[in-house]
Design a protein around this motif. Structure first.
Motif, PDB file in Angstrom:
ATOM      1  N   LYS A   1     -28.347  97.584 -34.287  1.00  0.00           N
ATOM      2  CA  LYS A   1     -28.031  97.215 -35.620  1.00  0.00           C
ATOM      3  C   LYS A   1     -27.056  97.053 -36.118  1.00  0.00           C
ATOM      4  O   LYS A   1     -27.115  95.479 -36.391  1.00  0.00           O
ATOM      5  N   ALA A   2     -25.793  97.655 -35.921  1.00  0.00           N
ATOM      6  CA  ALA A   2     -25.107  97.356 -35.499  1.00  0.00           C
ATOM      7  C   ALA A   2     -24.404  96.032 -34.486  1.00  0.00           C
ATOM      8  O   ALA A   2     -23.550  94.985 -34.826  1.00  0.00           O
ATOM      9  N   ARG A   3     -24.910  96.240 -33.478  1.00  0.00           N
ATOM     10  CA  ARG A   3     -24.559  94.752 -32.272  1.00  0.00           C
ATOM     11  C   ARG A   3     -25.199  92.992 -33.373  1.00  0.00           C
ATOM     12  O   ARG A   3     -24.831  92.606 -33.097  1.00  0.00           O
ATOM     13  N   GLU A   4     -26.553  93.662 -33.854  1.00  0.00           N
ATOM     14  CA  GLU A   4     -26.650  92.169 -34.250  1.00  0.00           C
ATOM     15  C   GLU A   4     -25.182  92.005 -35.532  1.00  0.00           C
ATOM     16  O   GLU A   4     -25.634  90.777 -36.298  1.00  0.00           O
ATOM     17  N   GLU A   5     -25.281  93.224 -36.490  1.00  0.00           N
ATOM     18  CA  GLU A   5     -24.340  93.032 -37.635  1.00  0.00           C
ATOM     19  C   GLU A   5     -23.357  92.342 -36.673  1.00  0.00           C
ATOM     20  O   GLU A   5     -22.381  91.345 -37.408  1.00  0.00           O
ATOM     21  N   VAL A   6     -22.513  92.708 -35.629  1.00  0.00           N
ATOM     22  CA  VAL A   6     -21.443  92.440 -35.553  1.00  0.00           C
ATOM     23  C   VAL A   6     -21.826  91.075 -34.306  1.00  0.00           C
ATOM     24  O   VAL A   6     -20.678  89.964 -34.892  1.00  0.00           O
ATOM     25  N   SER A   7     -22.564  90.645 -34.352  1.00  0.00           N
ATOM     26  CA  SER A   7     -22.977  89.466 -33.821  1.00  0.00           C
ATOM     27  C   SER A   7     -23.192  88.078 -34.664  1.00  0.00           C
ATOM     28  O   SER A   7     -22.261  87.501 -35.003  1.00  0.00           O
ATOM     29  N   SER A   8     -23.941  88.534 -35.521  1.00  0.00           N
ATOM     30  CA  SER A   8     -23.723  87.669 -36.660  1.00  0.00           C
ATOM     31  C   SER A   8     -22.209  87.170 -37.577  1.00  0.00           C
ATOM     32  O   SER A   8     -22.025  86.168 -37.817  1.00  0.00           O
ATOM     33  N   LEU A   9     -21.335  88.527 -38.180  1.00  0.00           N
ATOM     34  CA  LEU A   9     -20.366  88.726 -37.911  1.00  0.00           C
ATOM     35  C   LEU A   9     -19.481  87.448 -37.614  1.00  0.00           C
ATOM     36  O   LEU A   9     -18.763  86.460 -37.642  1.00  0.00           O
ATOM     37  N   LEU A  10     -20.069  87.227 -36.047  1.00  0.00           N
ATOM     38  CA  LEU A  10     -19.262  86.737 -34.984  1.00  0.00           C
ATOM     39  C   LEU A  10     -18.759  84.971 -35.256  1.00  0.00           C
ATOM     40  O   LEU A  10     -18.276  84.594 -35.031  1.00  0.00           O
ATOM     41  N   VAL A  11     -20.387  84.854 -35.259  1.00  0.00           N
ATOM     42  CA  VAL A  11     -20.401  83.668 -35.332  1.00  0.00           C
ATOM     43  C   VAL A  11     -19.916  83.248 -37.054  1.00  0.00           C
ATOM     44  O   VAL A  11     -19.388  82.119 -37.190  1.00  0.00           O
ATOM     45  N   GLN A  12     -19.809  84.024 -37.850  1.00  0.00           N
ATOM     46  CA  GLN A  12     -19.933  83.610 -38.885  1.00  0.00           C
ATOM     47  C   GLN A  12     -18.252  82.965 -39.465  1.00  0.00           C
ATOM     48  O   GLN A  12     -17.567  82.128 -39.327  1.00  0.00           O
ATOM     49  N   ARG A  13     -17.445  84.546 -38.644  1.00  0.00           N
ATOM     50  CA  ARG A  13     -16.211  83.946 -38.865  1.00  0.00           C
ATOM     51  C   ARG A  13     -15.815  82.674 -37.629  1.00  0.00           C
ATOM     52  O   ARG A  13     -14.964  81.965 -38.088  1.00  0.00           O
ATOM     53  N   LEU A  14     -15.880  82.613 -36.128  1.00  0.00           N
ATOM     54  CA  LEU A  14     -15.751  82.040 -35.407  1.00  0.00           C
ATOM     55  C   LEU A  14     -16.491  80.551 -35.245  1.00  0.00           C
ATOM     56  O   LEU A  14     -15.619  79.669 -35.177  1.00  0.00           O
ATOM     57  N   LEU A  15     -17.566  80.105 -36.240  1.00  0.00           N
ATOM     58  CA  LEU A  15     -18.475  79.364 -35.821  1.00  0.00           C
ATOM     59  C   LEU A  15     -18.259  78.841 -37.572  1.00  0.00           C
ATOM     60  O   LEU A  15     -19.213  77.110 -37.841  1.00  0.00           O
ATOM     61  N   ALA A  16     -17.765  79.341 -38.302  1.00  0.00           N
ATOM     62  CA  ALA A  16     -17.877  78.960 -40.178  1.00  0.00           C
ATOM     63  C   ALA A  16     -19.118  78.532 -40.495  1.00  0.00           C
ATOM     64  O   ALA A  16     -19.049  77.659 -41.527  1.00  0.00           O
TER      65      ALA A  16
END
Lengths: 499, 199
Positions: B138-153
């Motif tokens: 679940k943590a990896r899912e959370e970080v994955s979402s955050l990465l897309v959000q922060r790097l691809l806006a």
């Protein structure tokens, strides 16, 4: 993703009807050529290198107008029995407006290297720098706008990681050709910073936060095959030529580069406080020491850095065509003691290279030619010492074409020791190579006018009633390099290749 | 009905019912497909913003040369007219550009991981804090979402999150530090995707 081979197959199918049996369109022949390559070094004499200030110097006593034509005092000129070449050892107290004394002795260079030199006279078609530079590598668009570098890369570089490298940028010598049929991998790759560039040839080594090679491969595979295709952006723009090109580069080209360990092999820089390779798990090229012995100023002189990289690119079969040359920047050696004027030979590169001739022709030509002779000498030394693996040396397969845009005005104010000159279409080019007839002049120079004249392309006999066209020199160079020109319509110039 | 009104009506209908029938899952394919590369400095700025780093903290070659403004400036599509005479970005991508991009992203993502490890965490906190198996996924899912959000806006899709999370499975057997390598790898995947590099 189409590979180089697919591309060639497709092109052959598309153009086979008109192209005849050109080797360039036969992937099997190209693969074979890449195993038996020739190498091209284009050394750019930027700014207008005058051939009569090089190996075709005119002794004053041979001219009917010695005071008003660009001639040299007889005692400055050195010649050799049986050789067509004459060079002047020159010295002076200023380079145009720059109060820098200089003394050059090109005769020592020609003593050693004239046996590998052919000069072909040439009359160009433009006195615009950028235009003439381009024409020097396309023969005035003689073959569908393809450049010499592209053609050599195309014929011999199908298996090379980066076939066509330009270590000089921003000049007409570096422009891409205009034929869209030239495969993209044969196009020129600009290397702006030879010292740092090897660092861009490995995705992980030398990085403080590196992952292992295996992990990086897994990351790349997951990105390329799973994540990226899942993005809306990639699906919408999947047909974009830019994206296709990018994805192609991530494939075989990337693998070839990283597998070849170029981050090490091309690293001519030595481990130092300012370039701490070992602290980051990297090391210098096994050839770095040999290169630095021949080109000791690689850290200070951009031209020597380019020459060092040029040699490594050929030695490690990374490239088959390398383009280099002095830039237009002023380069000064500040290591000497200064007493009044600048120290002797402290100006390494005058501003605008050969084009400083507008202010100081004799001095500028002497200093910059001498600079280029040093590079030629070093490259020949290194390449000659490199065993190709079949009993021949790397040099036996290499041509150094000294390309320049045009000559300079042949006249001077009566008796002037230095003067300014404009551009002149009339000139000649130097070609150093075992692939061309050595110690040979194709054409000649009229000592009374300083103008060069042409030669018979078949026999090589000098012909005062003829001038040599850019296309003829272009065709002659390709012929010497063994590039298949079938269907090109280019003239055959056997006089420029070694029989 | 005036003819031009009829035409507009027909056009509207064809847009609604036309063969493209684009949906959220199938956005269709652009006929022009015209994209441009971000110059290295633009990409670097986006990367720095996304990772919460300063631009000069992203990557230094040999600890001396800034990767984007110096060492790989031209390779990444930059210009340097003053001494190099390059006043236009390279017309085509440099052959080593994808390698250089991976290199910069690895340095930047690795730097973010190290800083998050030292705390306070900006991106990888969930992975660092998760203990048990289910929590860790679940943590990896959370970080994955955050990465897309922060790097691809933008928000990540399920498929994208799954693609990032699944990297862990690929690394488990080959990595000595799978959590670290997954974090750096997932970050690299997003930061070097075509969406991050082109516009």
């Amino acid at each position: 993703m189409p590979t180089r081979r697919d591309f060639i197959r497709g092109l052959a199918a598309a153009t086979g009807a008109t192209a005849g049996s050109s080797l360039l369109l036969d992937h099997r022949a190209l693969a074979q050529s890449s195993q038996d390559p020739r190498f091209l070094v284009v050394l750019c004499a930027s700014g207008g290198g005058s051939i009569i200030d090089g190996p075709l110097a005119i002794p004053a006593s041979t001219s009917a107008s010695p005071d008003t034509v660009n001639t040299f005092p007889d005692e400055w000129v050195r010649s050799w029995k049986g050789s067509p070449f004459r060079v002047a050892d020159v010295s002076g107290s200023a380079i145009g407006a720059i109060p820098a004394s200089y003394a050059v002795q090109p005769s020592t260079f020609f003593e050693r290297r004239r046996s590998e030199l052919m000069v072909a006279t040439l009359t160009g078609t433009s006195v615009n720098h950028q235009v003439a530079q381009r024409r020097a590598v396309t023969g005035n668009e003689a073959w569908m706008g393809r450049t010499l570098q592209e053609l050599v890369a195309w014929q011999y570089g199908a298996e090379a990681p980066i076939p066509n490298v330009h270590l000089l940028a921003g000049f007409g010598f570096n422009e891409h050709g205009t034929d869209p049929d030239v495969p993209s991998w044969a196009g020129g790759q600009v290397v702006a910073n030879p010292a740092a560039w090897p660092l861009s040839l490995d995705g992980r080594r030398g990085q403080p936060h590196a992952v292992s090679a295996e992990v990086l491969a897994a990351i790349r595979a997951q990105r390329n095959e799973v994540f990226e295709p899942a993005t809306r952006f990639d699906r919408v723009f999947q047909a974009s030529p830019r994206l296709l090109e990018w994805k192609d580069l991530r494939g075989t080209p990337q693998q070839r580069i990283e597998d070849a360990d170029l981050i090490t092999k091309l690293m001519y820089a030595s481990d130092s406080d300012s370039f701490p390779l070992s602290a980051f798990g990297l090391s210098s090229s096994p050839s770095a020491q040999a290169v630095r012995e021949v080109f000791p100023d690689v850290d200070r002189d951009p031209l020597q850095a380019q020459a060092a990289m040029a040699y490594l690119l050929l030695k490690y079969r990374v490239s088959v065509s390398v383009t280099l040359g002095p830039g237009f920047d002023f380069l000064y050696d500040d290591s000497g003691a200064t007493t009044g004027d600048l120290p002797l030979n402290s100006v390494l590169n005058p501003p605008l290279a050969f084009d400083v001739s507008h202010q100081g022709h004799r001095a500028g030509q002497a200093v910059v030619w001498n600079r280029l002779y040093g590079v030629v000498d070093g490259l020949i030394s290194l390449l000659s010492a490199e065993d190709y693996g079949d009993g021949s040396s790397l040099w036996d397969r290499t041509m150094i074409y000294v390309a320049t845009e045009f000559g300079r005005q042949k006249t001077r104010p009566a008796g002037a020791e230095d003067w300014g000159t404009g551009h002149d279409l009339n000139n000649g080019v130097m070609v150093f190579s075992p692939l061309v007839p050595g110690d040979t002049l194709r054409g000649g120079v009229d000592p009374d006018t300083g103008l060069t004249y042409g030669f018979d392309p078949s026999s090589g006999a000098p012909d005062p009633g003829r001038t040599t066209a850019e296309a003829e020199v272009f065709a002659g160079l390709l012929g010497a390099l063994g590039v298949d020109t079938s269907g090109s319509g280019l003239p055959d110039v056997p006089a420029m290749r070694r029989s | 009905m005036r003819p031009d009104h009829l035409l507009l009506w027909a056009l509207g209908l064809s847009t609604l019912l036309g063969p493209a029938c684009k949906t959220a899952d199938d956005p269709g394919t652009s006929a022009k497909a015209r994209v441009m590369p971000k110059h290295g400095q633009v990409w670097g700025r986006d990367l720095a913003t996304g990772l919460g780093l300063q631009e000069w903290e992203l990557c230094q070659e040999l600890g001396q040369l800034d990767c984007i403004s110096d060492a790989h400036l031209i390779t990444l599509g930059g210009v340097e007219p003053t001494t190099l005479g390059i006043d236009q970005p390279l017309a085509n991508a440099a052959v080593s550009a994808p390698i250089a991009v991976d290199r910069v992203a690895m340095a930047a993502c690795g730097e973010r991981w190290e800083r998050d490890l030292a705390g306070p965490a900006v991106i990888f906190g969930a992975v660092l804090e998760a203990k048990a198996g289910a929590d860790r996924k679940k943590a990896r899912e959370e970080v994955s979402s955050l990465l897309v959000q922060r790097l691809l806006a933008r928000q990540a899709t399920k498929d994208e999150v799954a693609a990032l999370v699944d990297l862990y499975d690929a690394l488990e057997d080959i990595s000595e530090e799978p959590d670290r390598d997954w974090a750096i790898g997932a970050c690299m995947m997003v930061a070097t995707s075509t969406e991050a590099l082109f516009y």
